[in-house]
Design a protein around this motif. Structure first.
Motif: not given
Length: 192
Positions: A20-21, A101-106, A113-115
């Motif tokens: 998790a982030a 087309n991505y799957f990431d916290h960033v 860029r971040t939560p």
């Protein structure tokens, strides 16, 4: 950030971030303000009657929040109150992951860029203290219960769900035309 993909017996691909982030805390020199209300959604009748802020959530978003709160209640933790700003930020991240087309916290988006970046950008100021957490879920079909089970079975995601200081939550779902299901769960406390 690596992604854990598992092929289920039904032939569906389930993806969840391995970690998790990181929960981030920020100090600041300006005073806090309450997040604004905004966003769209179709509430369920029970969501609206339990919390007026929930009227901005869809029934699937409300279901995720309800399942989170059941887990927290079973452990005598404070219920997460729906936060319209977190819902807006979470929906934006789910949509962006689909569109880019991505799957990431960033995120590849500069400044978001971040939560924590995404939350502060939407808030338009720095509160004296904020602690933000984020969980992500993707599935090739819409299945709220499967998503919740997958997150609870992942130690990092489970830790976010059960982190005692969190007081507010926001779920943002994006459903593609082909039926794909992108979910971002956001958590927040502004208590220092």
């Amino acid at each position: 950030m690596s992604v854990n993909h598992r092929l289920l017996s039904t032939g569906l691909v389930l993806a969840a971030a391995v970690a998790a982030a990181r929960v981030s805390a920020i100090p600041a020199d300006r005073s806090a303000g309450e997040p604004g209300f905004g966003g769209k959604g179709q509430p369920s009748a029970s969501a609206t009657s339990r919390n007026p802020g929930a009227s901005l959530m869809t029934s699937d978003e409300w279901r995720f929040l309800d399942l989170l709160n059941r887990e927290r209640a079973a452990r005598h933790l404070t219920e997460l109150k729906p936060d319209p700003l977190l819902v807006e930020v979470a929906r934006g991240h789910s949509r962006e992951m689909y569109e880019k087309n991505y799957f990431d916290h960033v995120s590849p988006t500069p400044g978001e860029r971040t939560p924590m970046d995404r939350y502060l950008h939407a808030l338009h100021h720095r509160p004296p203290h904020a602690c933000v957490g984020e969980n992500l879920f993707y599935c090739s079909i819409v299945d709220v219960e499967r998503g919740h089970r997958a997150l609870m079975n992942s130690p990092g995601h489970r830790a976010n769900i059960l982190y005692a200081p969190f007081r507010r939550g926001g779920i943002g779902i994006y459903k593609s035309e082909t039926g794909e299901f992108w979910v971002t769960e956001m958590f927040l406390t502004t208590e220092g």
